[in-house]
Design an enzyme around this catalytic site. Structure first.
Site, short mmCIF file in Angstrom:
data_model
loop_
_atom_site.label_atom_id
_atom_site.label_comp_id
_atom_site.label_asym_id
_atom_site.label_seq_id
_atom_site.Cartn_x
_atom_site.Cartn_y
_atom_site.Cartn_z
N ASN A 9 0.87 -1.19 0.00
CA ASN A 9 0.00 0.00 0.00
C ASN A 9 0.90 1.23 0.00
OD1 ASN A 9 -1.84 2.03 0.54
ND2 ASN A 9 -2.21 1.41 2.67
N LYS A 11 0.03 4.26 -0.25
CA LYS A 11 -0.65 5.43 0.34
C LYS A 11 -0.50 6.64 -0.59
CE LYS A 11 0.29 3.45 4.82
NZ LYS A 11 0.22 3.61 6.25
N HIS A 95 -9.51 0.90 5.63
CA HIS A 95 -8.17 1.13 6.19
C HIS A 95 -8.31 2.09 7.37
CE1 HIS A 95 -4.04 2.47 6.62
NE2 HIS A 95 -3.68 1.39 5.95
N GLU A 97 -6.64 4.53 8.31
CA GLU A 97 -6.48 5.96 7.99
C GLU A 97 -7.79 6.53 7.43
OE1 GLU A 97 -2.88 5.60 5.68
OE2 GLU A 97 -1.82 5.03 7.51
N GLU A 167 -4.86 -5.17 11.00
CA GLU A 167 -3.89 -4.09 11.10
C GLU A 167 -4.10 -3.35 12.43
OE1 GLU A 167 -2.16 -2.87 7.15
OE2 GLU A 167 -3.97 -1.68 7.37
N GLY A 173 2.72 2.30 10.75
CA GLY A 173 3.64 3.42 10.56
C GLY A 173 4.40 3.81 11.81
N SER A 213 3.81 -2.10 10.27
CA SER A 213 5.27 -2.06 10.43
C SER A 213 5.95 -3.38 10.05
CB SER A 213 5.65 -1.63 11.85
OG SER A 213 5.22 -0.31 12.09
C1 PEP Z 1 -0.68 0.17 6.25
O1 PEP Z 1 -0.89 1.37 6.25
O2 PEP Z 1 -1.51 -0.60 5.74
C2 PEP Z 1 0.56 -0.31 6.86
C3 PEP Z 1 0.59 -1.55 7.22
O3 PEP Z 1 1.58 0.59 7.02
P1 PEP Z 1 3.05 0.31 7.63
O4 PEP Z 1 3.55 -0.96 7.04
O5 PEP Z 1 3.85 1.50 7.21
O6 PEP Z 1 2.89 0.21 9.11
#
Ligand code: PEP
Length: 251
Positions: A9, A11, A95, A97, A167, A173, A213
């Site tokens: 992803n 983003k 998601h 976000e 998640e 992040g 992460s």
């Molecule tokens: C995400 O936003 O779906 C995600 C997993 O981000 P990150 O790997 O940067 O934590």
């Protein structure tokens, strides 16, 4: 057997030339005998060119969001039909976000998921708890509700097309990934909920991927867990070497 899925992803990152550069770098390295299904999820602006650049690579394309409506006077939105027409196979829904920054609730997430399915897209439903919810012991309640509401009323052919992404919001992040056993515990819970909502046969086929992460260092431990069927990768998917190393860690 569930084919492991590794999705990147991107983003709100990468211009069109940067997206194409990344695809070139990745195509050159992917092992055709990899057990993983790889999905790239660029910004809307790069989807059309990315689809062209991915042709014949075996890598699938996904979008980060879609409108809950199918067409018309909805300024600024992108429909499932439009995503399908540029070659998307997958689309993220719910998601964290989107839930946090754009107040997307479970009802809207459900509408988006249904719209995606009706357009022939494969939705990746993201669920996960915040740090406060985890500390308050609410993780299972929160995820249970997100699954119940997000997936309610799906028919067996529809649920078979859904990927669930666990998640934890506190891991996105932040550089703090869930420990493999901690993630496995929740993945097992999610599978149990899918079994009670849709039956054993269907739920055993659903892929449940982990996101938060994920890096080349922690991916082997996470991907070795029995109910972790892949990864949704944010930050590390922006770099071809890091993303490739995660794909390569699929057992
Ligand atoms: C995400 O936003 O779906 C995600 C997993 O981000 P990150 O790997 O940067 O934590």
């Amino acid at each position: 057997m569930r084919k492991p899925l590794i999705a990147g992803n991107w983003k709100m990152n990468k211009t069109v030339p940067e997206s194409l550069e990344m695809i070139r770098a990745l195509r050159g390295r992917l092992d055709p005998s990899s057990p993983a299904e790889v999905v790239l999820i660029p910004s809307f602006t790069a989807l059309f060119s990315a689809a062209e650049a991915l042709r014949g690579s075996g890598i699938h394309l996904g979008a980060q969001n879609l409108s809950h409506l199918s067409q018309g006077a909805v300024t600024g939105e992108v429909s499932g039909t439009q995503l399908k027409s540029v070659g998307c196979r997958y689309v993220l829904v719910g998601h964290s976000e989107r839930r946090q920054l754009f107040q997307e609730d479970d009802a809207l997430v459900h509408q988006k998921l249904k719209t995606a399915l009706s357009e022939g897209l494969y939705p990746i439903l993201c669920v996960g708890e915040t740090l406060e919810q985890r500390e308050a012991g609410q993780t299972r309640d929160i995820i249970g509700t997100q699954l119940q509401e997000g997936l309610k009323g799906l028919t067996p052919p529809e649920i078979r097309k859904v990927v669930v992404a666990y998640e934890p919001v506190w891991a996105i992040g932040t550089g703090k990934n869930a420990q493999p056993e901690q993630a496995q515990d929740i993945h097992e819970f999610i599978r149990g909920r899918l079994v009670s909502q849709f039956g054993e046969d269907t739920a055993q086929d659903n892929r449940i991927v982990y996101g938060g992460s994920v890096t080349p260092e922690n991916s082997p431990g996470l991907l070795a867990q029995p109910d972790i069927d892949g990864a949704l990768v944010g930050g590390a998917s922006l770099d071809a070497d890091l993303f490739y190393a995660i794909i390569d860690a699929v057992p």
